[in-house]
Design a protein around this motif. Sequence first.
Motif, PDB file in Angstrom:
ATOM      1  N   SER A  37       4.381 -11.919   5.322  1.00 31.99           N
ATOM      2  CA  SER A  37       3.871 -11.353   4.773  1.00 31.99           C
ATOM      3  C   SER A  37       2.652 -10.366   4.291  1.00 31.99           C
ATOM      4  O   SER A  37       1.982 -11.341   5.543  1.00 31.99           O
ATOM      5  N   VAL A  75      17.106 -22.646  -4.652  1.00 27.81           N
ATOM      6  CA  VAL A  75      16.762 -22.057  -2.542  1.00 27.81           C
ATOM      7  C   VAL A  75      16.377 -20.705  -3.305  1.00 27.81           C
ATOM      8  O   VAL A  75      17.227 -20.013  -4.117  1.00 27.81           O
ATOM      9  N   LYS A 121      15.338 -16.855  -1.730  1.00 24.71           N
ATOM     10  CA  LYS A 121      15.520 -16.643  -0.764  1.00 24.71           C
ATOM     11  C   LYS A 121      14.198 -14.798  -0.974  1.00 24.71           C
ATOM     12  O   LYS A 121      13.761 -14.806  -1.600  1.00 24.71           O
ATOM     13  N   ILE A 136       9.958 -19.417 -11.072  1.00 24.46           N
ATOM     14  CA  ILE A 136       9.500 -19.862 -10.077  1.00 24.46           C
ATOM     15  C   ILE A 136       8.514 -20.343  -9.578  1.00 24.46           C
ATOM     16  O   ILE A 136       8.183 -19.025  -9.051  1.00 24.46           O
ATOM     17  N   PRO A 137       6.854 -21.252  -9.530  1.00 32.59           N
ATOM     18  CA  PRO A 137       5.581 -19.954  -8.794  1.00 32.59           C
ATOM     19  C   PRO A 137       5.608 -20.949  -7.168  1.00 32.59           C
ATOM     20  O   PRO A 137       6.457 -21.577  -7.061  1.00 32.59           O
ATOM     21  N   LEU A 138       5.096 -19.723  -6.772  1.00 31.69           N
ATOM     22  CA  LEU A 138       5.730 -19.769  -5.301  1.00 31.69           C
ATOM     23  C   LEU A 138       4.029 -19.787  -4.826  1.00 31.69           C
ATOM     24  O   LEU A 138       3.375 -19.840  -5.083  1.00 31.69           O
ATOM     25  N   PRO A 139       3.273 -20.317  -3.422  1.00 31.20           N
ATOM     26  CA  PRO A 139       2.966 -20.767  -2.531  1.00 31.20           C
ATOM     27  C   PRO A 139       2.488 -19.067  -2.476  1.00 31.20           C
ATOM     28  O   PRO A 139       2.797 -18.212  -2.591  1.00 31.20           O
ATOM     29  N   ASP A 140       0.981 -19.043  -2.025  1.00 31.54           N
ATOM     30  CA  ASP A 140       0.090 -17.416  -1.816  1.00 31.54           C
ATOM     31  C   ASP A 140       1.019 -16.825  -0.552  1.00 31.54           C
ATOM     32  O   ASP A 140       1.761 -17.007  -0.051  1.00 31.54           O
ATOM     33  N   ASN A 141       0.678 -15.341  -1.220  1.00 34.52           N
ATOM     34  CA  ASN A 141       1.940 -14.735  -0.347  1.00 34.52           C
ATOM     35  C   ASN A 141       3.941 -14.822   0.303  1.00 34.52           C
ATOM     36  O   ASN A 141       4.351 -13.679   0.704  1.00 34.52           O
ATOM     37  N   PHE A 142       3.784 -15.614  -0.491  1.00 33.10           N
ATOM     38  CA  PHE A 142       5.420 -15.931  -1.014  1.00 33.10           C
ATOM     39  C   PHE A 142       6.170 -14.229  -1.641  1.00 33.10           C
ATOM     40  O   PHE A 142       5.740 -14.674  -2.678  1.00 33.10           O
ATOM     41  N   LYS A 143       6.935 -14.082  -1.543  1.00 27.52           N
ATOM     42  CA  LYS A 143       7.702 -12.930  -1.683  1.00 27.52           C
ATOM     43  C   LYS A 143       8.913 -13.252  -2.524  1.00 27.52           C
ATOM     44  O   LYS A 143       9.600 -13.832  -1.586  1.00 27.52           O
ATOM     45  N   GLN A 144       9.207 -14.071  -3.631  1.00 28.09           N
ATOM     46  CA  GLN A 144      10.923 -13.466  -4.011  1.00 28.09           C
ATOM     47  C   GLN A 144      11.585 -12.883  -4.175  1.00 28.09           C
ATOM     48  O   GLN A 144      11.294 -11.786  -4.125  1.00 28.09           O
ATOM     49  N   GLU A 145      12.956 -13.057  -3.589  1.00 25.05           N
ATOM     50  CA  GLU A 145      13.929 -11.665  -3.202  1.00 25.05           C
ATOM     51  C   GLU A 145      14.729 -12.324  -3.810  1.00 25.05           C
ATOM     52  O   GLU A 145      15.899 -11.013  -4.919  1.00 25.05           O
ATOM     53  N   GLU A 146      15.913 -13.069  -3.602  1.00 21.79           N
ATOM     54  CA  GLU A 146      16.793 -13.778  -4.166  1.00 21.79           C
ATOM     55  C   GLU A 146      16.633 -14.835  -4.457  1.00 21.79           C
ATOM     56  O   GLU A 146      15.379 -15.731  -4.215  1.00 21.79           O
ATOM     57  N   VAL A 147      17.650 -15.355  -5.891  1.00 19.82           N
ATOM     58  CA  VAL A 147      17.174 -17.066  -5.528  1.00 19.82           C
ATOM     59  C   VAL A 147      18.760 -17.563  -6.360  1.00 19.82           C
ATOM     60  O   VAL A 147      19.739 -17.105  -6.296  1.00 19.82           O
ATOM     61  N   SER A 148      19.112 -18.396  -5.932  1.00 20.27           N
ATOM     62  CA  SER A 148      20.324 -19.595  -6.126  1.00 20.27           C
ATOM     63  C   SER A 148      19.587 -20.809  -6.498  1.00 20.27           C
ATOM     64  O   SER A 148      19.681 -22.039  -6.149  1.00 20.27           O
ATOM     65  N   PRO A 196      15.188 -20.074 -13.927  1.00 20.59           N
ATOM     66  CA  PRO A 196      13.110 -19.896 -14.562  1.00 20.59           C
ATOM     67  C   PRO A 196      12.751 -18.920 -13.441  1.00 20.59           C
ATOM     68  O   PRO A 196      13.173 -19.032 -12.693  1.00 20.59           O
ATOM     69  N   THR A 201      10.298 -13.308   1.519  1.00 24.89           N
ATOM     70  CA  THR A 201       9.211 -13.112   2.481  1.00 24.89           C
ATOM     71  C   THR A 201       7.868 -14.611   2.479  1.00 24.89           C
ATOM     72  O   THR A 201       7.643 -14.750   1.370  1.00 24.89           O
TER      73      THR A 201
END
Lengths: 136, 136
Positions: free
Chosen positions: A136, A127, A129, B113-125, B111, A131
Amino acid sequence: MLKNLDKLLQDKNIRPTAMRLLALEYISSQQTAVSLSDLEAAFHRADRITLYRTLKTFEEKGLVHSIMDGTGSVKYALCEEGCECAPEDMHVHFFCNKCQETICLPKSRIPKIPLPDNFKQEEVSLVIKGTCGSCS
Amino acid sequence: MLKNLDKLLQDKNIRPTAMRLLALEYISSQQTAVSLSDLEAAFHRADRITLYRTLKTFEEKGLVHSIMDGTGSVKYALCEEGCECAPEDMHVHFFCNKCQETICLPKSRIPKIPLPDNFKQEEVSLVIKGTCGSCS
DNA sequence: TAAACAATGCAATGCAATTGCAGGCGGCTT
DNA sequence: AAGCCGCCTGCAATTGCATTGCATTGTTTA
Ligand SMILES: [Mn+2]
Ligand SMILES: [Mn+2]
Ligand SMILES: [Zn+2]
Ligand SMILES: [Zn+2]
């Protein structure tokens, strides 16, 4: 439209009751994963426990998969065509801290993680977390 | 030994009370992450709420990090030397379906992870479930 | 020492998940 | 048709974990 939903249920050996059709229609119409509370809000005349068991049934039969996004309430989303919810199929889930929505990212597969000796992987949950694109 | 623990607390600006030293000693002695219930069982004369707040304090001050392994109860484990609990530092956690223990895998980094456009990662679990080395 | 602040203990609450049980409804058998 | 049976539903109640309020006690500091 309801015909399709009916078939979806039949294919998974789920008896198509009125409540189940409505619940499935709602879940299908959402772009994000839904919680029990979401369902309850959408059908405020329906019994919470029935909705709870509906989700449980859907999950057991492989129609939806559950997502524990760390918010404390479990979310559910439709399984993709051919999804077995097996480890290999598992995709990444994203929780947006702004809109509080949980989203499936079927394109983002969880990479294979090297484990210590004798550790055997059966399930995996990733998972992220942050924006989401809309926020965004 | 307790001297070390005392210093650990001081370094994180946590006042070293008797309860906190005992709790930290217990957490340090475990090979796996501990839950509030674990602590409660280890110190059955101590107040549950005090233990709860002890864990919260440890977490806020960066002495331990919390792990939501999907069991419904939060686990806590000591932070490694220099761990900021920041996204980059995050490691994989493993939950054993047999012994029901949750383990930090500091060697297994999550590792990118590539995210879709405009997605911004802040935390990961990332939590892997399966069978641990001792149980297989 | 007195005031200020932090930690503790106990009670109570919130919230989501889960179970028990009885009634309802449909399908199936005789 | 009548009766039986299994699944679905609704309501009540309970569990389990997390969280907060408040009074008390202990510790630090002016
Ligand atoms: Mn998903
Ligand atoms: Mn860890
Ligand atoms: Zn968003
Ligand atoms: Zn194990």
